[in-house]
Design a protein around this motif. Structure first.
Motif, PDB file in Angstrom:
ATOM      1  N   GLY A  17       0.802  -1.209   0.000  1.00  0.00           N
ATOM      2  CA  GLY A  17       0.000   0.000   0.000  1.00  0.00           C
ATOM      3  C   GLY A  17       0.837   1.262   0.000  1.00  0.00           C
ATOM      4  N   GLU A  18       0.154   2.389   0.005  1.00  0.00           N
ATOM      5  CA  GLU A  18       0.845   3.661  -0.017  1.00  0.00           C
ATOM      6  C   GLU A  18       1.278   4.082   1.386  1.00  0.00           C
ATOM      7  N   PHE A  19       2.318   4.901   1.437  1.00  0.00           N
ATOM      8  CA  PHE A  19       2.777   5.425   2.717  1.00  0.00           C
ATOM      9  C   PHE A  19       3.518   6.737   2.469  1.00  0.00           C
ATOM     10  N   SER A  20       3.655   7.508   3.516  1.00  0.00           N
ATOM     11  CA  SER A  20       4.415   8.759   3.443  1.00  0.00           C
ATOM     12  C   SER A  20       5.499   8.742   4.501  1.00  0.00           C
ATOM     13  N   ILE A  21       6.503   9.567   4.309  1.00  0.00           N
ATOM     14  CA  ILE A  21       7.621   9.657   5.238  1.00  0.00           C
ATOM     15  C   ILE A  21       7.467  10.928   6.068  1.00  0.00           C
ATOM     16  N   THR A  22       7.422  10.748   7.373  1.00  0.00           N
ATOM     17  CA  THR A  22       7.182  11.861   8.283  1.00  0.00           C
ATOM     18  C   THR A  22       8.511  12.493   8.730  1.00  0.00           C
ATOM     19  N   PRO A  23       8.442  13.702   9.280  1.00  0.00           N
ATOM     20  CA  PRO A  23       9.650  14.321   9.846  1.00  0.00           C
ATOM     21  C   PRO A  23      10.297  13.439  10.925  1.00  0.00           C
ATOM     22  N   SER A  24       9.465  12.714  11.673  1.00  0.00           N
ATOM     23  CA  SER A  24       9.987  11.810  12.698  1.00  0.00           C
ATOM     24  C   SER A  24      10.805  10.686  12.072  1.00  0.00           C
ATOM     25  N   ASP A  25      10.324  10.174  10.935  1.00  0.00           N
ATOM     26  CA  ASP A  25      11.066   9.133  10.220  1.00  0.00           C
ATOM     27  C   ASP A  25      12.440   9.649   9.799  1.00  0.00           C
ATOM     28  N   ARG A  26      12.457  10.833   9.243  1.00  0.00           N
ATOM     29  CA  ARG A  26      13.715  11.424   8.783  1.00  0.00           C
ATOM     30  C   ARG A  26      14.663  11.671   9.955  1.00  0.00           C
ATOM     31  N   GLN A  27      14.101  12.138  11.060  1.00  0.00           N
ATOM     32  CA  GLN A  27      14.931  12.394  12.234  1.00  0.00           C
ATOM     33  C   GLN A  27      15.572  11.110  12.753  1.00  0.00           C
ATOM     34  N   SER A  28      14.809  10.022  12.732  1.00  0.00           N
ATOM     35  CA  SER A  28      15.353   8.746  13.212  1.00  0.00           C
ATOM     36  C   SER A  28      16.518   8.280  12.349  1.00  0.00           C
ATOM     37  N   VAL A  29      16.437   8.516  11.039  1.00  0.00           N
ATOM     38  CA  VAL A  29      17.524   8.143  10.144  1.00  0.00           C
ATOM     39  C   VAL A  29      18.761   8.993  10.419  1.00  0.00           C
ATOM     40  N   ILE A  30      18.553  10.283  10.633  1.00  0.00           N
ATOM     41  CA  ILE A  30      19.674  11.174  10.935  1.00  0.00           C
ATOM     42  C   ILE A  30      20.363  10.755  12.232  1.00  0.00           C
ATOM     43  N   ILE A  31      19.561  10.394  13.244  1.00  0.00           N
ATOM     44  CA  ILE A  31      20.129   9.947  14.523  1.00  0.00           C
ATOM     45  C   ILE A  31      20.885   8.629  14.332  1.00  0.00           C
ATOM     46  N   TYR A  32      20.294   7.721  13.559  1.00  0.00           N
ATOM     47  CA  TYR A  32      20.946   6.436  13.269  1.00  0.00           C
ATOM     48  C   TYR A  32      22.311   6.645  12.623  1.00  0.00           C
ATOM     49  N   ARG A  33      22.345   7.493  11.624  1.00  0.00           N
ATOM     50  CA  ARG A  33      23.605   7.746  10.927  1.00  0.00           C
ATOM     51  C   ARG A  33      24.584   8.513  11.805  1.00  0.00           C
ATOM     52  N   GLY A  34      24.060   9.438  12.626  1.00  0.00           N
ATOM     53  CA  GLY A  34      24.934  10.163  13.549  1.00  0.00           C
ATOM     54  C   GLY A  34      25.582   9.238  14.558  1.00  0.00           C
ATOM     55  N   GLY A  35      24.810   8.267  15.056  1.00  0.00           N
ATOM     56  CA  GLY A  35      25.360   7.284  15.978  1.00  0.00           C
ATOM     57  C   GLY A  35      26.454   6.463  15.333  1.00  0.00           C
ATOM     58  N   LEU A 191      30.866   7.328   6.583  1.00  0.00           N
ATOM     59  CA  LEU A 191      30.927   8.498   5.706  1.00  0.00           C
ATOM     60  C   LEU A 191      29.998   8.337   4.506  1.00  0.00           C
ATOM     61  N   ARG A 192      29.952   7.164   3.934  1.00  0.00           N
ATOM     62  CA  ARG A 192      29.069   6.921   2.789  1.00  0.00           C
ATOM     63  C   ARG A 192      27.601   6.965   3.207  1.00  0.00           C
ATOM     64  N   LYS A 193      27.289   6.509   4.419  1.00  0.00           N
ATOM     65  CA  LYS A 193      25.919   6.568   4.905  1.00  0.00           C
ATOM     66  C   LYS A 193      25.450   8.017   5.028  1.00  0.00           C
ATOM     67  N   ALA A 194      26.366   8.907   5.407  1.00  0.00           N
ATOM     68  CA  ALA A 194      26.000  10.309   5.603  1.00  0.00           C
ATOM     69  C   ALA A 194      25.474  10.943   4.320  1.00  0.00           C
ATOM     70  N   GLY A 195      25.927  10.464   3.171  1.00  0.00           N
ATOM     71  CA  GLY A 195      25.507  11.041   1.903  1.00  0.00           C
ATOM     72  C   GLY A 195      24.383  10.283   1.220  1.00  0.00           C
ATOM     73  N   GLN A 196      23.876   9.236   1.852  1.00  0.00           N
ATOM     74  CA  GLN A 196      22.817   8.433   1.243  1.00  0.00           C
ATOM     75  C   GLN A 196      21.463   9.123   1.404  1.00  0.00           C
ATOM     76  N   ASP A 197      20.564   8.964   0.417  1.00  0.00           N
ATOM     77  CA  ASP A 197      19.245   9.581   0.529  1.00  0.00           C
ATOM     78  C   ASP A 197      18.474   8.955   1.685  1.00  0.00           C
ATOM     79  N   ILE A 198      17.746   9.769   2.413  1.00  0.00           N
ATOM     80  CA  ILE A 198      17.078   9.336   3.641  1.00  0.00           C
ATOM     81  C   ILE A 198      15.966   8.310   3.400  1.00  0.00           C
ATOM     82  N   PRO A 199      15.079   8.491   2.404  1.00  0.00           N
ATOM     83  CA  PRO A 199      14.003   7.506   2.219  1.00  0.00           C
ATOM     84  C   PRO A 199      14.493   6.061   2.065  1.00  0.00           C
ATOM     85  N   SER A 200      15.644   5.863   1.431  1.00  0.00           N
ATOM     86  CA  SER A 200      16.137   4.496   1.236  1.00  0.00           C
ATOM     87  C   SER A 200      16.459   3.821   2.563  1.00  0.00           C
ATOM     88  N   ASP A 201      16.847   4.599   3.575  1.00  0.00           N
ATOM     89  CA  ASP A 201      17.157   4.035   4.888  1.00  0.00           C
ATOM     90  C   ASP A 201      15.894   3.733   5.686  1.00  0.00           C
TER      91      ASP A 201
END
Length: 219
Positions: A17-35, A191-201
C-alpha cells in the motif's frame, strides 16, 4: 518503490500500500547515521592512538573513554535503525545490552585497565563480543539492503578477528592488520551513509505496517 507527484508530502507506493515519510522518520535516520559516525570515529581514533603511542597509562584511559563513546553511539543507532523483522531488531539490541553490561562489570570489578582485561581474559572478550555481534548485524543488514562493498567485507572480518584472537590462531601482527582494516572500512561505511538519501534508509513502511498487523493477528 515509486513516488507519487506531491511537492508538500510525497506519497510512496509500497508492497502493501501507499505510505508517506514523516519528519519523525527522517529524524530517526539522521540519529541512526549520527550514531554510526560517532561510533566509527571513536573506533578509528582509538585504533590510531593504540598504534601511535602503544599501551601507555594515558592511552589505556583514553581507549576506555573512546570505547564508552563507541558503545553508547552504537546503542543509539540500534534504537533508531529501521529493520523489517522486529525479532531481529530486538535480538541486536539484546546483544548490545549484554555487551554493555559486561563492559560495566569489567570496569568496576577488575583492577587492570578495561582494554587490558578484555584483551587477556577470554570470558571478558566473550561478553564484550556481544556488542560486536550487534555491530556485525548492522553491517550485514547494510550489505544485504544496499550491497555495500565495505559492509560485505566487515561482516566476516569482525568475527574473524575476535574468534581468531580467542582461539590463538592469529598472530599479533595479523590482529593489527585486521584491526586497521576494520577501522578504515567502518569509517568509510559511516561516511558513505551520511551522503545516502534518507528515504532508502527508512524502507517500505507498508511492510512494517503489514508485519505489525500479522503479529497482532497471530497473538
Amino acid at each position: 518503490m515509486t513516488q507519487a507527484n506531491s511537492m508538500e508530502s510525497p506519497v510512496y507506493q509500497g508492497q502493501f500500500g501507499e505510505f508517506s515519510i514523516t519528519p519523525s522518520d527522517r529524524q530517526s535516520v539522521i540519529i541512526y547515521r549520527g550514531g554510526l559516525m560517532v561510533a566509527a570515529l571513536s573506533f578509528a581514533i582509538a585504533t590510531v592512538l593504540l598504534f601511535w603511542q602503544g599501551t601507555t597509562p594515558a592511552i589505556l584511559t583514553s581507549l576506555s573513554v573512546l570505547y564508552a563513546c563507541f558503545c553508547l553511539a552504537l546503542g543509539v543507532s540500534l534504537l533508531t535503525i529501521h529493520i523489517y523483522l522486529q525479532v531481529l531488531h530486538r535480538f541486536l539490541q539484546v546483544c548490545w545490552a549484554i555487551g554493555a553490561v559486561t563492559a560495566l562489570t569489567v570496569i568496576f570489578t577488575r583492577p587492570d585497565p578495561f582494554v587490558v582485561t578484555v584483551y587477556h581474559e577470554a570470558i571478558a572478550l566473550v561478553g564484550i563480543g556481544f556488542t560486536f555481534v550487534a555491530l556485525t548485524g548492522i553491517y550485514f543488514k547494510e550489505a544485504f539492503c544496499f550491497n555495500r562493498l565495505e559492509t560485505k567485507l566487515l561482516t566476516p572480518l569482525v568475527p574473524l578477528l575476535i574468534l581468531g584472537h580467542l582461539s590463538g590462531l592469529l598472530t599479533p601482527s595479523m590482529e593489527k592488520i585486521l584491526l586497521a582494516v576494520w577501522a578504515i572500512l567502518f569509517l568509510v561505511f559511516a561516511l558513505r551513509k551520511a551522503g545516502q538519501d534518507i528515504p532508502s534508509d527508512i524502507g517500505d513502511k507498508s511492510v512494517f505496517a503489514y508485519l505489525k498487523e500479522q503479529e497482532k493477528a497471530g497473538s
